[in-house]
Scaffold this motif. Sequence first.
Motif, short mmCIF file in Angstrom:
data_model
loop_
_atom_site.label_atom_id
_atom_site.label_comp_id
_atom_site.label_asym_id
_atom_site.label_seq_id
_atom_site.Cartn_x
_atom_site.Cartn_y
_atom_site.Cartn_z
N HIS A 1 0.85 -1.19 0.00
CA HIS A 1 0.00 0.00 0.00
C HIS A 1 0.89 1.24 0.00
N ASN B 1 -2.93 6.81 -0.26
CA ASN B 1 -3.92 7.23 0.74
C ASN B 1 -3.34 7.88 1.99
N HIS C 1 3.36 6.54 1.20
CA HIS C 1 2.92 7.79 0.59
C HIS C 1 3.52 9.00 1.32
N SER D 1 -1.62 6.42 -5.01
CA SER D 1 -2.70 7.40 -5.25
C SER D 1 -2.08 8.77 -5.44
N ASN E 1 -3.16 12.64 -4.34
CA ASN E 1 -4.29 12.46 -3.43
C ASN E 1 -4.05 13.30 -2.16
N GLU F 1 -5.65 13.26 0.55
CA GLU F 1 -6.18 12.59 1.74
C GLU F 1 -5.16 12.58 2.88
N ASN F 2 -5.65 12.77 4.08
CA ASN F 2 -4.80 12.76 5.28
C ASN F 2 -3.71 13.83 5.25
N ARG G 1 -7.76 10.16 -7.04
CA ARG G 1 -8.55 11.05 -6.18
C ARG G 1 -7.85 12.40 -6.16
N ASN H 1 -11.65 6.85 -6.19
CA ASN H 1 -12.03 6.99 -4.78
C ASN H 1 -12.78 8.30 -4.62
#
Length: 362
Positions: free
Chosen positions: A176, A179, A184, A226, A229, A231-232, A263, A285
């Motif tokens: 992974h 996200n 990441h 991603s 992205n 996110e977070n 995303r 997403n």
Amino acid sequence: MTSPLLQPYESGALRLPNRVAMAPMTRNRADDATGVPGPHAAEYYAQRAGAGLIITEGIWPDPLGKGGPRIPGLVTEEQVAGWRAVTDAVHAAGGRIYAQLWHVGRMTHPRNIGGATPVAPSPVRIEHERIFTDDGMAEHVTPRELTTAEAEGIVAAFAAEARNAIRAGFDGVELHGGNGYLIHQFLADNTNRRTDRFGERIRFAAEAVQAVAAAVGAERVGLRVSPGNPENELVEHDPQGTYQALLAELAPLGLAYLHVLERGEYGAIAGLRPHWPGTLIANYNGTAPSSREAAEEVLAKGLADVFSFGRLFIANPDLPARFATGAPLNELREEVVYGFPEGDHAVGYVDYPALADLRVTR
């Protein structure tokens, strides 16, 4: 005309009866004390064995990588045995299943990791979001910066987890890298302020993939990303440049696939397709689940070879069969996606009906 989602796909070690993958989704139903998959996990995944490929929920390679309550690991022999029951059930039902290797980095809380401080590439705190714990939502803490040796140790932990996954009967593994989680965080501009070799944005991701590929064979390794992205609270100023450089380093390995989640403002799927010569799995997403029509358009344009569905697979264990017959889809019950701290974890997990179940009850 048959939907492109229902066409078989073969490349390298992948032999998929259709192009409908089940995306990795956290379900919070493992035994919290042991990290062993819960008692309904084998049934849950076996119900969805009609997917071309199942990718499991994220599984931690180190206790500090655990993102919340009741998330499973793949470190101890008890955990390996628990996952063996899952893979045996999926294979008996005719399916294929990859384990997602998931270290969350700063995206956790001391309550979730035995009181320890979360670790990250750099000590950059998440300011405007909160994190789930069994004691309720909590403010994030400032993570501790990993030393170079500790970062190398996590790379080794991913490789060890991959070996455990193969021992547990998985067909392969997916790292992974998206996200807002640890890999990441190394790739992003605002969370990686390092001055050692891991200060190069792609270095940690590249070394993690290379180590896992060396451990279990590149043909059994996928990577999820991603790019762009937010996110977070991640910031990437040049996702095209960063991920093009990463793909250039990884493409010669001959990985099983690249899994691109789109995303944000950057059109990651179209942007990266020309730079990846192997299998590409696409995923959107958004606020609503990806539709069959959107997935078919991506495949028809040649932007991906396989499309992964998340929330639709939670509510529809026989999703490919429903696509094939045009049957209506079950509604997702959002309130039980992550189970209950004190409750029946079968609810919202293994109790969604398949078409065959509906015919029997009528």
